[in-house]
Write a protein that holds these residues in place. Sequence first.
Motif, PDB file in Angstrom:
ATOM      1  N   ASN A  81      40.023  40.287  29.451  1.00  0.00           N
ATOM      2  CA  ASN A  81      39.739  39.994  28.037  1.00  0.00           C
ATOM      3  C   ASN A  81      38.686  40.930  27.432  1.00  0.00           C
ATOM      4  O   ASN A  81      37.968  40.559  26.493  1.00  0.00           O
ATOM      5  CB  ASN A  81      39.276  38.537  27.872  1.00  0.00           C
ATOM      6  CG  ASN A  81      40.387  37.549  28.157  1.00  0.00           C
ATOM      7  OD1 ASN A  81      41.531  37.758  27.764  1.00  0.00           O
ATOM      8  ND2 ASN A  81      40.066  36.471  28.861  1.00  0.00           N
ATOM      9  N   PHE A 100      43.579  36.349  25.231  1.00  0.00           N
ATOM     10  CA  PHE A 100      42.770  37.515  24.861  1.00  0.00           C
ATOM     11  C   PHE A 100      42.180  37.347  23.464  1.00  0.00           C
ATOM     12  O   PHE A 100      40.975  37.556  23.249  1.00  0.00           O
ATOM     13  CB  PHE A 100      43.623  38.780  24.923  1.00  0.00           C
ATOM     14  CG  PHE A 100      42.982  39.996  24.326  1.00  0.00           C
ATOM     15  CD1 PHE A 100      41.975  40.676  25.001  1.00  0.00           C
ATOM     16  CD2 PHE A 100      43.369  40.451  23.067  1.00  0.00           C
ATOM     17  CE1 PHE A 100      41.369  41.786  24.445  1.00  0.00           C
ATOM     18  CE2 PHE A 100      42.769  41.574  22.508  1.00  0.00           C
ATOM     19  CZ  PHE A 100      41.768  42.244  23.189  1.00  0.00           C
ATOM     20  N   ILE A 141      44.564  44.178  28.199  1.00  0.00           N
ATOM     21  CA  ILE A 141      43.849  42.926  27.943  1.00  0.00           C
ATOM     22  C   ILE A 141      43.233  42.343  29.217  1.00  0.00           C
ATOM     23  O   ILE A 141      42.775  41.199  29.222  1.00  0.00           O
ATOM     24  CB  ILE A 141      44.776  41.873  27.292  1.00  0.00           C
ATOM     25  CG1 ILE A 141      45.942  41.523  28.215  1.00  0.00           C
ATOM     26  CG2 ILE A 141      45.301  42.391  25.958  1.00  0.00           C
ATOM     27  CD1 ILE A 141      46.864  40.449  27.666  1.00  0.00           C
TER      28      ILE A 141
END
Length: 228
Positions: free
Chosen positions: A169, A200, A166
């Motif tokens: 993002n 995220f 993640i």
Amino acid sequence: MLLKKTETNLLKKKTKKIKIFERAGKILQIYRSGKIPKIMKIIPVLKNFEEYLWLTRPDRWSFQALFSVTRMFFSKLNQDQLKRFFCLVLVPRFQEGIFKKKKIPPHLFLTIKLSSTKEKSFFYYLVKPICLSKNCTINEAIFLTSIISHCKFSVNHILCFILILIKDNLFSNSRCLILRGILSKKYNLPNRILECLIDFFFFNKDKIKIEKFRNCFLIFIKNYSTFF
């Protein structure tokens, strides 16, 4: 004159050694079961590990040979050699097997499952480069998710890998598939990781109509909503 003879003898010995490894490689191309060539057992202790390994052409080994050699190497290779073996042999063979066969060959599946016992190498040198690649296919992500879902891993490695998935993002179907596989195992995640996951999903909220993202988000809500 003596120097020339010495050089000739060394060249002959080198050529003979090369032929031995090349012959072992040809055996591994047609290998199905039984003992692997004994010469393979000394490769991990050789100074030029990669050079001698490549003389056997691991890109042409049968998948049965790949499994047997991997199982033997795992008890002998140091951490640096493991990294090179994953990068030079296991990752390309995994990608090739899925690309050519569409359905992963049984012995390749066993090899990748065996590689998961070396957790650090598995996540950082196999799963990471594949799933973060722009060329990662859905089939590759599905097979890796299957391995992750069926094998046990230490929480520390899982936490670090979630942060890798993640990072910044960034969204991709392959990342969401693998993240979903991890979240479905209901690891006890610390608040810091949960907050990163919330960030995220919130950052990528416009992707909610994409099936892979939506399923990953629903698994997260189902398994971790009580922690909020």
